[in-house]
Design a protein around this motif. Sequence first.
Motif, mmCIF file in Angstrom:
data_model
loop_
_atom_site.group_PDB
_atom_site.id
_atom_site.type_symbol
_atom_site.label_atom_id
_atom_site.label_comp_id
_atom_site.label_asym_id
_atom_site.label_seq_id
_atom_site.Cartn_x
_atom_site.Cartn_y
_atom_site.Cartn_z
ATOM 1 N N TYR A 255 0.805 -1.224 0.000
ATOM 2 C CA TYR A 255 0.000 0.000 0.000
ATOM 3 C C TYR A 255 0.836 1.271 0.000
ATOM 4 C CZ TYR A 255 0.741 -0.529 5.096
ATOM 5 O OH TYR A 255 1.282 -0.708 6.361
ATOM 6 N N TYR B 154 -5.608 -2.316 5.382
ATOM 7 C CA TYR B 154 -4.360 -2.105 4.637
ATOM 8 C C TYR B 154 -3.385 -3.262 4.853
ATOM 9 C CZ TYR B 154 -5.210 2.670 3.031
ATOM 10 O OH TYR B 154 -5.689 3.777 2.366
ATOM 11 N N PHE C 257 -5.143 -5.480 1.490
ATOM 12 C CA PHE C 257 -4.939 -4.486 0.437
ATOM 13 C C PHE C 257 -4.922 -5.133 -0.945
ATOM 14 C CE2 PHE C 257 -2.481 -1.313 -2.037
ATOM 15 C CZ PHE C 257 -3.324 -0.221 -1.826
ATOM 16 N N GLN D 243 -8.871 0.728 -4.248
ATOM 17 C CA GLN D 243 -7.821 1.353 -3.450
ATOM 18 C C GLN D 243 -7.976 2.871 -3.385
ATOM 19 O OE1 GLN D 243 -7.459 -0.241 -6.288
ATOM 20 N NE2 GLN D 243 -5.849 0.578 -7.604
ATOM 21 N N ASN E 36 -7.983 4.790 0.115
ATOM 22 C CA ASN E 36 -7.011 5.857 0.365
ATOM 23 C C ASN E 36 -7.693 7.166 0.760
ATOM 24 O OD1 ASN E 36 -4.795 4.248 -0.205
ATOM 25 N ND2 ASN E 36 -4.600 4.944 -2.319
#
Length: 245
Positions: A32, A166, A170, A179, A183
């Motif tokens: 990540y 995460y 992920f 993602q 985020n």
Amino acid sequence: MGVLVCCDCFFYRKSKTKPNGKKPPAEEKKQYLEPEFTKIRVVDFDLKELVVLPREIDLNEWLASNTTTFFNLINLQYSTISEFCTGDTCQAMTACNTIYYWYDERGKKTKCTAPQYVDFVMSLCQKLVTDEEIFPTKYGKEFPNSFESLVKKICRYLFHVLAHLYWAHFKETVAMDLQGHLNTLYAHFIVFVREFNLVDPKETCIMDDLSEVLCTPAPPPAPTPAPSAPASAPSPSSQNHVTER
């Protein structure tokens, strides 16, 4: 099993050598943190402006509204990978070098699987945010004196869930092309809890490397230089004339 009302975490360190004298395998690279993933967001603006308390809004109202929204969004984000988060794949609630434990009402420490832990988190959060005595929605209803401490508790739990997403899921998030949503949600959440000091930095430090990347505002783009004017052809009067003799 009743809802558990308190949690704690335990930090463990990997030893430099195994009992047989061999070094443990290198720590798995944090996917990540790779730039190809951290640059993906749903929105691209300074989140600080989004979390600042508006002048006309009461602080507790603002905390209540945002906390409820984060609970719903993080619950939704977890649901996208819940089929991959099982008692077999996630035998403990982990994130980085941390294992999270629950303490029941009698103070007994319990090591849960990740799905059990998340279920406890979401059940407790749901119970709190829908309690009119804690999160009042009717006009004139006062917030309890314990409101801020309960908001801090909810945010601490929700951070654990984000960190686990995460750390453990992920790859599945990327496989579903989510993602950018994760985020943006994480960055928004961290900026919010920092703005109002809702989670102890000692709690969130395990994800400081990600927070630094996602929460630092991008520098403004360099101004584009104006195109230069094309050179003009010389006028006839400026040209040298040759006279025949």
